[in-house]
Design an enzyme around this catalytic site. Structure first.
Site, PDB file in Angstrom:
ATOM      1  N   ASP A  93       0.819  -1.209   0.000  1.00 30.82           N
ATOM      2  CA  ASP A  93       0.000   0.000   0.000  1.00 30.82           C
ATOM      3  C   ASP A  93       0.861   1.271   0.000  1.00 30.82           C
ATOM      4  O   ASP A  93       1.422   1.643   1.036  1.00 30.82           O
ATOM      5  CB  ASP A  93      -0.924  -0.027   1.226  1.00 30.82           C
ATOM      6  CG  ASP A  93      -1.824   1.192   1.283  1.00 30.82           C
ATOM      7  OD1 ASP A  93      -1.846   1.978   0.314  1.00 30.82           O
ATOM      8  OD2 ASP A  93      -2.506   1.364   2.315  1.00 30.82           O
ATOM      9  N   TYR A 109     -17.398  14.108 -14.335  1.00 33.93           N
ATOM     10  CA  TYR A 109     -15.942  14.030 -14.192  1.00 33.93           C
ATOM     11  C   TYR A 109     -15.353  15.341 -13.639  1.00 33.93           C
ATOM     12  O   TYR A 109     -15.201  15.502 -12.446  1.00 33.93           O
ATOM     13  CB  TYR A 109     -15.234  13.568 -15.491  1.00 33.93           C
ATOM     14  CG  TYR A 109     -13.832  13.105 -15.156  1.00 33.93           C
ATOM     15  CD1 TYR A 109     -13.559  11.756 -14.941  1.00 33.93           C
ATOM     16  CD2 TYR A 109     -12.809  14.019 -14.928  1.00 33.93           C
ATOM     17  CE1 TYR A 109     -12.302  11.332 -14.523  1.00 33.93           C
ATOM     18  CE2 TYR A 109     -11.552  13.619 -14.503  1.00 33.93           C
ATOM     19  CZ  TYR A 109     -11.301  12.278 -14.317  1.00 33.93           C
ATOM     20  OH  TYR A 109     -10.058  11.867 -13.893  1.00 33.93           O
TER      21      TYR A 109
HETATM   22  P1  NAI Z   1      -4.551   1.957 -13.396  1.00 34.89           P
HETATM   23  O1  NAI Z   1      -5.677   1.398 -12.596  1.00 34.89           O
HETATM   24  O2  NAI Z   1      -4.184   1.299 -14.666  1.00 34.89           O
HETATM   25  O3  NAI Z   1      -3.213   2.008 -12.496  1.00 34.89           O
HETATM   26  C1  NAI Z   1      -3.240   2.235 -11.129  1.00 34.89           C
HETATM   27  C2  NAI Z   1      -1.913   1.856 -10.486  1.00 34.89           C
HETATM   28  O4  NAI Z   1      -1.978   2.209  -9.094  1.00 34.89           O
HETATM   29  C3  NAI Z   1      -1.580   0.351 -10.517  1.00 34.89           C
HETATM   30  O5  NAI Z   1      -0.191   0.197 -10.699  1.00 34.89           O
HETATM   31  C4  NAI Z   1      -1.957  -0.120  -9.108  1.00 34.89           C
HETATM   32  O6  NAI Z   1      -1.249  -1.260  -8.654  1.00 34.89           O
HETATM   33  C5  NAI Z   1      -1.559   1.108  -8.310  1.00 34.89           C
HETATM   34  N1  NAI Z   1      -2.213   1.207  -7.010  1.00 34.89           N
HETATM   35  C6  NAI Z   1      -3.533   1.348  -6.723  1.00 34.89           C
HETATM   36  N2  NAI Z   1      -3.712   1.443  -5.393  1.00 34.89           N
HETATM   37  C7  NAI Z   1      -2.478   1.368  -4.833  1.00 34.89           C
HETATM   38  C8  NAI Z   1      -1.991   1.403  -3.503  1.00 34.89           C
HETATM   39  N3  NAI Z   1      -2.802   1.571  -2.447  1.00 34.89           N
HETATM   40  N4  NAI Z   1      -0.660   1.260  -3.307  1.00 34.89           N
HETATM   41  C9  NAI Z   1       0.196   1.087  -4.336  1.00 34.89           C
HETATM   42  N5  NAI Z   1      -0.209   1.074  -5.622  1.00 34.89           N
HETATM   43  C10 NAI Z   1      -1.527   1.211  -5.858  1.00 34.89           C
HETATM   44  O7  NAI Z   1      -4.900   3.482 -13.583  1.00 34.89           O
HETATM   45  P2  NAI Z   1      -4.522   4.576 -14.698  1.00 34.89           P
HETATM   46  O8  NAI Z   1      -5.714   4.789 -15.548  1.00 34.89           O
HETATM   47  O9  NAI Z   1      -3.201   4.323 -15.310  1.00 34.89           O
HETATM   48  O10 NAI Z   1      -4.451   5.860 -13.766  1.00 34.89           O
HETATM   49  C11 NAI Z   1      -3.252   6.442 -13.308  1.00 34.89           C
HETATM   50  C12 NAI Z   1      -3.463   7.943 -13.175  1.00 34.89           C
HETATM   51  O11 NAI Z   1      -3.755   8.477 -14.470  1.00 34.89           O
HETATM   52  C13 NAI Z   1      -4.651   8.315 -12.272  1.00 34.89           C
HETATM   53  O12 NAI Z   1      -4.322   9.483 -11.551  1.00 34.89           O
HETATM   54  C14 NAI Z   1      -5.744   8.629 -13.275  1.00 34.89           C
HETATM   55  O13 NAI Z   1      -6.724   9.506 -12.773  1.00 34.89           O
HETATM   56  C15 NAI Z   1      -4.925   9.290 -14.374  1.00 34.89           C
HETATM   57  N6  NAI Z   1      -5.567   9.382 -15.684  1.00 34.89           N
HETATM   58  C16 NAI Z   1      -6.242   8.322 -16.235  1.00 34.89           C
HETATM   59  C17 NAI Z   1      -6.888   8.474 -17.449  1.00 34.89           C
HETATM   60  C18 NAI Z   1      -7.631   7.341 -18.083  1.00 34.89           C
HETATM   61  O14 NAI Z   1      -8.407   7.589 -19.012  1.00 34.89           O
HETATM   62  N7  NAI Z   1      -7.435   6.112 -17.666  1.00 34.89           N
HETATM   63  C19 NAI Z   1      -6.842   9.752 -18.207  1.00 34.89           C
HETATM   64  C20 NAI Z   1      -6.029  10.752 -17.587  1.00 34.89           C
HETATM   65  C21 NAI Z   1      -5.440  10.579 -16.356  1.00 34.89           C
END
Ligand code: NAI
Ligand code: NA
Length: 396
Positions: free
Chosen positions: A110, A234
């Protein structure tokens, strides 16, 4: 065992190690095909196992030959039960990186806790000394604040009034109308506590205090803006408040990094299919129309293409880092182009269960969703007996 997808709503309960591996290899090959980026050499990625974080790690390692430490929260496999996809992604990445002679280690736990921050600092001290880039790419529905001990849960709701619009169940293709009731004040505070900038700030303060940030170190977190269509749920909803907070935290962190001449940025990224975005109502319909329009125009990107552009043409751009008037890096520029948004808005009005297969890219959405879990990946033999028990070579 033979591993098949087992879908429950917005998630898939299984993941395929070979499909996840192939996805990672495809991203590595893309990065290599784009040539060298004169970027950071020692990189910490928090949220490194999927989505934008994984793509940032791949771009650093295979674009700039960087040593990388990844922090993530994933489930290992048990006999007969597959690991979560980020576990298999990390196993594949670290195998490939180590085979290429690149340092690659990781910590599973975490990231919001003090314990994982301390463990990460100890690893940096022991192996790398300092890092020159910290990517913060956590997406989580829940966070326990290590200072107060309070567990916060985020919600995806509009603020002030009920939001009614179209949405699609991307599994069935059924377009329907949904209404989302407005949140409470407490919902806003909880969502900001989970997805705002507080934990990013805590990380950077801990890293700075420990002396593990190199002179001039940079940190980047990811945000989203999106169109008017999705604004109530959003950017002007609970998650938008968290993103406002995250963006404001960038200047707070930059202020605190004065001692090392460091800088914090927020990069506004494109809407993409990830585990995080599939759970947001209305967004999957928007993404399926957006994909159609952007693919037709030849400007569609996935996570790895986005991160390539972020590193090569923004962060490590020879003329300095281009930002908007609020100091944000924009790689959502192609998504937000007027011609793209005008077409998506027009298609939105026409979208029904009957029209969507023709006017939207529902198939592309679904394929991307399955790909997140290592399924429907080209070149993978899903009929082959596959070992679910995979080790992450650099796991500390
Ligand atoms: P994702 O769900 O693919 O990746 C999330 C990551 O966070 C994973 O590596 C997971 O293991 C890690 N994680 C989650 N909880 C955790 C914890 N308690 N401790 C350690 N690691 C933890 O998400 P995604 O989409 O790549 O999102 C990443 C960022 O990008 C976020 O801030 C999101 O809002 C932003 N974002 C996403 C967009 C989209 O369309 N998917 C667009 C623009 C920004
Ligand atoms: Na990520």
């Amino acid at each position: 065992m033979i591993i098949e997808p087992r879908i429950r709503g917005f998630i898939c309960l299984t993941a395929h190690p070979k499909g996840c591996e192939q996805n990672v290899i495809n991203q590595i090959n893309y990065t290599k095909s784009k040539g060298t980026i004169n970027g950071a050499k020692k990189v910490l990625v928090i949220g490194a196992s999927t989505g934008f974080g994984l793509a940032s790690r791949i771009t650093s390692a295979f674009g700039s030959n960087a040593a990388t430490i990844g922090v993530y929260f994933e489930k290992p496999a048990q006999p007969g039960k597959t690991a979560s996809p980020g576990w298999y992604n990390t196993a594949a990445f670290e195998q490939q990186a180590q085979a290429a002679g690149l340092y690659a280690k990781s910590i599973n736990g975490d990231a919001f806790s003090n314990e994982i921050k301390e463990k990460t600092i100890d690893l940096i001290k022991a192996d790398l000394g300092q890092v020159d880039l910290v990517i913060y790419s956590i997406a989580s529905p829940v966070r326990t604040n290590p200072v107060t001990g309070i567990t916060h849960r985020s919600v995806l709701k509009p603020i002030g009034q009920t939001f009614t619009n179209k949405t699609v169940d991307f599994h069935t293709g059924v377009v329907s109308t949904i209404s989302i009731e407005p949140c409470t004040e407490e919902d806003i505070a909880n969502t900001v506590a989970v997805m705002g900038g507080e934990d990013w700030d805590m990380w950077m303060e801990a890293l700075n205090k420990a002396g593990v940030l190199a002179p001039g170190a940079t940190t980047v977190a990811y945000s989203y803006i999106g169109p008017d269509l999705t604004e109530p749920v959003y950017r002007k909803g609970t998650i938008g408040r968290a993103k406002d907070h995250l963006e404001a935290t960038a200047s707070v962190i930059t202020g605190k990094l004065g001692n090392i001449g460091g800088k914090a940025y927020v990069s506004v990224n494109k809407a993409l299919v990830t585990q995080a975005s599939s759970a947001i109502p209305v967004i999957p319909l928007y993404i399926s129309l957006l994909y159609k329009v952007m693919k037709e125009k030849g400007i569609h990107e996935g996570c790895i293409e986005q991160m390539q552009r972020l590193f090569a043409q923004r962060l490590y751009f020879s003329g300095g880092v281009p930002t908007d008037d609020k100091g944000r890096i924009r790689i959502d520029d192609w998504e937000m182009r007027t011609d793209v948004q005008d077409q998506v808005a027009a298609l939105w009005k026409e979208a029904t269960t009957e029209t969507l297969p023709a006017i939207g890219d529902l198939e592309g959405y679904k394929t991307d969703f399955y790909n997140l879990f290592g399924f429907k990946v080209n070149g993978v033999d899903y009929t082959a007996d596959t070992d679910e028990m995979v080790e992450v070579p650099g796991l500390v």
